[in-house]
Motif scaffolding. Structure first.
Motif, PDB file in Angstrom:
ATOM      1  N   SER A   1       0.820  -1.226   0.000  1.00 48.04           N
ATOM      2  CA  SER A   1       0.000   0.000   0.000  1.00 48.04           C
ATOM      3  C   SER A   1       0.849   1.270   0.000  1.00 48.04           C
ATOM      4  O   SER A   1       0.445   2.290  -0.544  1.00 48.04           O
ATOM      5  CB  SER A   1      -0.950   0.006   1.202  1.00 48.04           C
ATOM      6  OG  SER A   1      -0.219   0.066   2.411  1.00 48.04           O
TER       7      SER A   1
ATOM      8  N   GLU B   1      -2.612   7.415  -3.503  1.00 42.09           N
ATOM      9  CA  GLU B   1      -3.849   7.397  -2.721  1.00 42.09           C
ATOM     10  C   GLU B   1      -5.042   7.009  -3.600  1.00 42.09           C
ATOM     11  O   GLU B   1      -5.892   6.207  -3.201  1.00 42.09           O
ATOM     12  CB  GLU B   1      -4.081   8.771  -2.077  1.00 42.09           C
ATOM     13  CG  GLU B   1      -5.251   8.780  -1.114  1.00 42.09           C
ATOM     14  CD  GLU B   1      -5.431  10.097  -0.379  1.00 42.09           C
ATOM     15  OE1 GLU B   1      -6.458  10.238   0.300  1.00 42.09           O
ATOM     16  OE2 GLU B   1      -4.561  10.986  -0.496  1.00 42.09           O
ATOM     17  N   LYS B   2      -5.065   7.552  -4.806  1.00 43.97           N
ATOM     18  CA  LYS B   2      -6.164   7.268  -5.741  1.00 43.97           C
ATOM     19  C   LYS B   2      -6.211   5.774  -6.091  1.00 43.97           C
ATOM     20  O   LYS B   2      -7.276   5.161  -6.120  1.00 43.97           O
ATOM     21  CB  LYS B   2      -5.961   8.116  -7.009  1.00 43.97           C
ATOM     22  CG  LYS B   2      -7.140   8.115  -7.944  1.00 43.97           C
ATOM     23  CD  LYS B   2      -6.891   9.023  -9.137  1.00 43.97           C
ATOM     24  CE  LYS B   2      -8.013   8.879 -10.148  1.00 43.97           C
ATOM     25  NZ  LYS B   2      -7.745   9.608 -11.377  1.00 43.97           N
TER      26      LYS B   2
ATOM     27  N   ARG C   1      -4.900   3.303  -4.314  1.00 46.31           N
ATOM     28  CA  ARG C   1      -5.273   2.559  -3.095  1.00 46.31           C
ATOM     29  C   ARG C   1      -6.784   2.542  -2.909  1.00 46.31           C
ATOM     30  O   ARG C   1      -7.374   1.514  -2.598  1.00 46.31           O
ATOM     31  CB  ARG C   1      -4.632   3.195  -1.854  1.00 46.31           C
ATOM     32  CG  ARG C   1      -3.259   2.699  -1.528  1.00 46.31           C
ATOM     33  CD  ARG C   1      -2.862   3.039  -0.104  1.00 46.31           C
ATOM     34  NE  ARG C   1      -2.971   4.436   0.242  1.00 46.31           N
ATOM     35  CZ  ARG C   1      -1.998   5.332   0.095  1.00 46.31           C
ATOM     36  NH1 ARG C   1      -0.835   4.970  -0.395  1.00 46.31           N
ATOM     37  NH2 ARG C   1      -2.175   6.585   0.452  1.00 46.31           N
ATOM     38  N   GLU C   2      -7.393   3.706  -3.090  1.00 43.08           N
ATOM     39  CA  GLU C   2      -8.851   3.817  -2.920  1.00 43.08           C
ATOM     40  C   GLU C   2      -9.587   2.910  -3.914  1.00 43.08           C
ATOM     41  O   GLU C   2     -10.553   2.239  -3.554  1.00 43.08           O
ATOM     42  CB  GLU C   2      -9.309   5.274  -3.096  1.00 43.08           C
ATOM     43  CG  GLU C   2      -8.936   6.186  -1.940  1.00 43.08           C
ATOM     44  CD  GLU C   2      -9.863   6.071  -0.733  1.00 43.08           C
ATOM     45  OE1 GLU C   2     -10.917   5.420  -0.828  1.00 43.08           O
ATOM     46  OE2 GLU C   2      -9.513   6.633   0.321  1.00 43.08           O
TER      47      GLU C   2
ATOM     48  N   TYR D   1      -9.033  -0.653  -2.875  1.00 42.07           N
ATOM     49  CA  TYR D   1      -9.816  -0.912  -1.652  1.00 42.07           C
ATOM     50  C   TYR D   1     -11.242  -1.337  -2.026  1.00 42.07           C
ATOM     51  O   TYR D   1     -11.764  -2.330  -1.513  1.00 42.07           O
ATOM     52  CB  TYR D   1      -9.839   0.342  -0.777  1.00 42.07           C
ATOM     53  CG  TYR D   1     -10.757   0.255   0.420  1.00 42.07           C
ATOM     54  CD1 TYR D   1     -10.296  -0.220   1.641  1.00 42.07           C
ATOM     55  CD2 TYR D   1     -12.094   0.652   0.329  1.00 42.07           C
ATOM     56  CE1 TYR D   1     -11.139  -0.302   2.744  1.00 42.07           C
ATOM     57  CE2 TYR D   1     -12.942   0.571   1.425  1.00 42.07           C
ATOM     58  CZ  TYR D   1     -12.461   0.097   2.628  1.00 42.07           C
ATOM     59  OH  TYR D   1     -13.306   0.015   3.712  1.00 42.07           O
TER      60      TYR D   1
ATOM     61  N   VAL E   1      -6.142   2.355   3.864  1.00 44.03           N
ATOM     62  CA  VAL E   1      -7.263   3.222   3.478  1.00 44.03           C
ATOM     63  C   VAL E   1      -8.157   3.488   4.695  1.00 44.03           C
ATOM     64  O   VAL E   1      -8.584   4.621   4.930  1.00 44.03           O
ATOM     65  CB  VAL E   1      -8.064   2.610   2.301  1.00 44.03           C
ATOM     66  CG1 VAL E   1      -9.373   3.362   2.066  1.00 44.03           C
ATOM     67  CG2 VAL E   1      -7.216   2.623   1.027  1.00 44.03           C
TER      68      VAL E   1
ATOM     69  N   ARG F   1      -8.597   7.229   6.349  1.00 46.38           N
ATOM     70  CA  ARG F   1      -9.935   7.834   6.463  1.00 46.38           C
ATOM     71  C   ARG F   1     -10.201   8.279   7.902  1.00 46.38           C
ATOM     72  O   ARG F   1     -10.799   9.331   8.134  1.00 46.38           O
ATOM     73  CB  ARG F   1     -11.007   6.836   6.013  1.00 46.38           C
ATOM     74  CG  ARG F   1     -11.035   6.628   4.504  1.00 46.38           C
ATOM     75  CD  ARG F   1     -12.033   5.555   4.116  1.00 46.38           C
ATOM     76  NE  ARG F   1     -12.082   5.359   2.673  1.00 46.38           N
ATOM     77  CZ  ARG F   1     -12.844   4.446   2.074  1.00 46.38           C
ATOM     78  NH1 ARG F   1     -13.611   3.648   2.792  1.00 46.38           N
ATOM     79  NH2 ARG F   1     -12.833   4.327   0.759  1.00 46.38           N
TER      80      ARG F   1
END
Length: 196
Positions: free
Chosen positions: A45, A50-51, A53-54, A57, A140, A144
């Motif tokens: 990860s 980040e994009k 990973r999201e 996820y 993630v 958050r």
């Protein structure tokens, strides 16, 4: 380097996020992937944007046979120490799986006590798809949570540094003191409490 899988059909991967931060829980995830629904692009990860990973996820939580989270809160970390709290969080993640795995692969060099065979895999988040998936779910989830904490305490910048001891975070700790979400046993937090 290729990882040789154990002879088992239901294999869970487990990873943690948040051992180093000064604030918030240590979050672990356990994932059993569905061999009939492979997920492309699983990786450590920390090496994904980040994009990405999201997006992964969402794919993991939709396609995995099952997944779960485990956590240890700051008070538990302070009471047990970060290593023992991490092991506890991993045990909780495995226990929370709706399907019991036959075998568990854990990122790192230590295994918590589990009711089934388990193996620690150094750099497993880059070698084992199940661990990669767990690392993404855990990261993630924790990121958050840090974004939510940032809403409550915007002056600390949690959304940006995720609770890690950056120069900015340390400066704010000295200026503002610790929140109830800080880990009181961690040296920079201890020092900040001493200053306030």
């Amino acid at each position: 380097m290729e990882f040789i899988y154990p002879q088992a059909s239901l294999i869970a991967g487990v990873d943690e996020v948040g051992r180093g931060p000064l604030v918030g829980a240590v979050v672990t995830a356990a994932v059993i992937l569905d061999p009939l629904q492979p997920i492309v692009g699983l990786a450590d990860s920390k090496k994904l944007s980040e994009k990405r990973r999201e997006a992964l996820y969402l794919e993991i939580t939709e396609k995995a046979l099952c997944w779960s989270l485990g956590r240890a809160e700051p008070a538990e970390i302070d009471q047990l120490n970060i290593l023992h709290a991490t092991m506890l969080a991993m045990q909780r993640a495995v226990a929370n799986l709706p399907i019991s795995p036959e075998y568990v692969l854990i990122d790192g060099n230590r295994c918590p006590k589990l009711p089934m065979p388990a193996q620690a895999v150094i750099k497993g988040d880059g070698l084992v798809a199940e661990i990669s998936a767990a690392s993404i779910v855990a990261k993630v989830t924790r990121d958050r949570e840090m974004a939510e904490l940032d809403q409550l305490f915007p002056e600390y910048g949690f959304a940006k540094h995720k609770g890690y001891p950056t120069a900015f975070h340390l400066e704010k700790l000295v200026q503002l003191g610790a929140t109830e979400h800080h880990r009181k046993s961690f040296a920079p937090v201890k020092r900040a409490i001493g200053l306030k």
